[in-house]
Scaffold this motif. Structure first.
Motif, short mmCIF file in Angstrom:
data_model
loop_
_atom_site.label_atom_id
_atom_site.label_comp_id
_atom_site.label_asym_id
_atom_site.label_seq_id
_atom_site.Cartn_x
_atom_site.Cartn_y
_atom_site.Cartn_z
N GLN A 86 0.81 -1.22 0.00
CA GLN A 86 0.00 0.00 0.00
C GLN A 86 0.84 1.27 0.00
N ILE A 87 2.08 1.17 0.39
CA ILE A 87 2.92 2.37 0.48
C ILE A 87 4.16 2.32 -0.40
N MET A 88 4.46 1.16 -0.99
CA MET A 88 5.66 1.01 -1.80
C MET A 88 5.53 1.78 -3.12
N SER A 89 6.66 1.97 -3.78
CA SER A 89 6.66 2.51 -5.14
C SER A 89 6.61 1.33 -6.11
N PRO A 90 5.52 1.19 -6.86
CA PRO A 90 5.41 0.05 -7.77
C PRO A 90 6.25 0.24 -9.03
N LYS A 91 6.48 -0.85 -9.75
CA LYS A 91 7.22 -0.82 -11.02
C LYS A 91 8.52 -0.04 -10.89
N PRO A 92 9.41 -0.48 -10.03
CA PRO A 92 10.67 0.26 -9.84
C PRO A 92 11.56 0.19 -11.08
N ILE A 93 12.39 1.19 -11.23
CA ILE A 93 13.38 1.19 -12.31
C ILE A 93 14.45 0.17 -11.94
N THR A 94 14.77 -0.70 -12.85
CA THR A 94 15.80 -1.72 -12.62
C THR A 94 16.93 -1.56 -13.62
N VAL A 95 18.05 -2.19 -13.32
CA VAL A 95 19.19 -2.20 -14.24
C VAL A 95 19.66 -3.63 -14.42
N GLU A 96 20.26 -3.89 -15.57
CA GLU A 96 20.81 -5.22 -15.83
C GLU A 96 22.18 -5.35 -15.17
N GLU A 97 22.57 -6.57 -14.94
CA GLU A 97 23.81 -6.84 -14.20
C GLU A 97 25.04 -6.31 -14.91
N ASP A 98 25.03 -6.26 -16.23
CA ASP A 98 26.21 -5.85 -16.98
C ASP A 98 26.17 -4.39 -17.42
N ILE A 99 25.32 -3.58 -16.84
CA ILE A 99 25.21 -2.18 -17.24
C ILE A 99 26.47 -1.41 -16.83
N PRO A 100 26.99 -0.53 -17.68
CA PRO A 100 28.16 0.29 -17.31
C PRO A 100 27.81 1.24 -16.15
N LEU A 101 28.80 1.52 -15.31
CA LEU A 101 28.57 2.39 -14.15
C LEU A 101 28.12 3.78 -14.58
N GLU A 102 28.64 4.28 -15.70
CA GLU A 102 28.26 5.61 -16.16
C GLU A 102 26.76 5.70 -16.38
N GLN A 103 26.15 4.65 -16.92
CA GLN A 103 24.71 4.65 -17.14
C GLN A 103 23.94 4.58 -15.83
N VAL A 104 24.49 3.88 -14.84
CA VAL A 104 23.85 3.84 -13.52
C VAL A 104 23.81 5.25 -12.92
N VAL A 105 24.93 5.95 -13.03
CA VAL A 105 25.00 7.32 -12.51
C VAL A 105 24.00 8.22 -13.22
N GLN A 106 23.93 8.12 -14.54
CA GLN A 106 23.00 8.94 -15.30
C GLN A 106 21.55 8.67 -14.89
N LEU A 107 21.21 7.42 -14.67
CA LEU A 107 19.86 7.06 -14.25
C LEU A 107 19.56 7.61 -12.85
N MET A 108 20.53 7.49 -11.95
CA MET A 108 20.33 8.01 -10.60
C MET A 108 20.08 9.51 -10.62
N GLU A 109 20.87 10.22 -11.44
CA GLU A 109 20.73 11.68 -11.50
C GLU A 109 19.44 12.09 -12.19
N SER A 110 19.08 11.43 -13.28
CA SER A 110 17.89 11.84 -14.03
C SER A 110 16.59 11.50 -13.32
#
Length: 245
Positions: A86-110
Motif C-alpha cells: 500500500q505504500i511502496m513505489s510500484p514498477k521500480p526502475i531496474t538495471v541489468e547486471e552488466d550495465i556500465p557504471l556511467e549509465q547507472v550514474v545517469q539514471l540516478m541523476e535523471s
C-alpha cells in the motif's frame, strides 16, 4: 553492487518492514510477491509523510481540487497504509547486471533515486546504491600507490594535467622538490583555484602541494585577447581628411 539482497513480502506489515530496515541498517527494500517476483521498492522516504508522526499532507478544499481526486486518494493510502504494497513505489526502475557504471550514474541523476534493483534474466540478483560508489572510492587497494617518477617527471605531469583545462591558472609556474609541488600564478575563481590544486594532488608521486596561486578579479590581458603579448600599433600618418574643418 550488493548481492546478498534483503527483500520484503508485499503483504508484510509496514512495522515489519521498518524493523527489517532498522535491524539491517539499510534504507531501501526490494518488494517481492509470493513467487519472488519484484513488484516494487520501499525506501526510508516512504515514511516521511505518515499519519503516526503528524506529517501527512493536509490540503484545503481548493488544493485538493487542484491535486485531483486520484492523487489525493493515493496520498491517503500511502500515508495511512498498513501493508507494504500500500505504500511502496510500484514498477521500480531496474538495471541489468552488466550495465556500465556511467549509465547507472545517469539514471540516478535523471530520476532522483539512490538505488536500483539489479536483474539477470528478470530475476533479482543484487542492489546497487550510492553507498557502493563510496565503497569503491575508499577501496584500500587505491591507497598508498607507489610513487612513480622523479621531480622532473612530476613537474611535467602537473603541467600536462593543467595545460588544456579551461580554468587553468595564468602565468603558471610549477616547481617540484622531493615530491612537493609549488604552484604560482593567477587564478580567476575559487572553484578554478580548487580544481588546480586537485589536479596537482592527483599526480602520482606528489606528496604535497604548496599553494601560491593568487586570485584575480579580471581576466589577464593575454587571455582576454586570445593569448600573446600586447603589440603596440604604429601610428598612421594623418591625411587631409583628418584635418579639422
Amino acid at each position: 553492487m550488493s548481492r546478498n539482497v534483503i527483500t520484503i513480502d508485499a503483504d508484510a506489515s509496514v512495522i515489519d518492514a521498518i524493523k527489517t530496515m532498522l535491524s539491517h541498517h539499510i534504507s531501501g527494500l526490494p518488494v517481492v510477491d509470493r513467487d519472488g517476483t519484484l513488484v516494487g521498492i520501499l525506501s526510508d522516504g516512504d515514511f516521511i509523510r505518515r499519519v503516526e508522526v503528524g506529517t501527512e499532507k493536509r490540503r484545503g478544499r481548493w488544493l485538493a481540487m487542484l491535486a485531483g481526486t486520484n492523487q489525493v486518494a493515493l496520498d491517503f493510502a500511502r500515508q495511512h497504509g498498513r501493508k507494504v504494497r500500500q505504500i511502496m513505489s510500484p514498477k521500480p526502475i531496474t538495471v541489468e547486471e552488466d550495465i556500465p557504471l556511467e549509465q547507472v550514474v545517469q539514471l540516478m541523476e535523471s530520476h532522483g533515486v539512490t538505488r536500483f534493483p539489479v536483474m539477470r534474466d528478470k530475476k533479482l540478483v543484487g542492489m546497487v546504491t550510492r553507498t557502493d560508489f563510496m565503497t569503491a572510492i575508499a577501496n584500500p587497494r587505491l591507497e598508498g600507490l607507489p610513487s612513480s617518477g622523479d621531480d622532473d617527471q612530476i613537474r611535467t605531469s602537473v603541467i600536462a594535467a593543467l595545460a588544456h583545462a579551461p580554468w587553468r591558472p595564468a602565468a603558471l609556474n610549477v616547481s617540484v622538490h622531493d615530491g612537493i609541488v609549488s604552484m604560482r600564478g593567477s587564478i580567476r575563481s575559487d572553484n578554478a583555484h580548487k580544481a588546480a590544486i586537485v589536479a596537482a594532488e592527483n599526480i602520482d608521486g606528489v606528496k604535497r602541494v604548496e599553494d601560491q596561486l593568487v586570485k584575480i578579479t579580471y581576466p589577464p590581458p593575454e587571455e582576454d585577447y586570445g593569448g600573446g603579448d600586447f603589440v603596440s600599433l604604429e601610428v598612421e600618418p594623418s591625411t587631409e581628411d583628418d584635418q579639422p574643418l
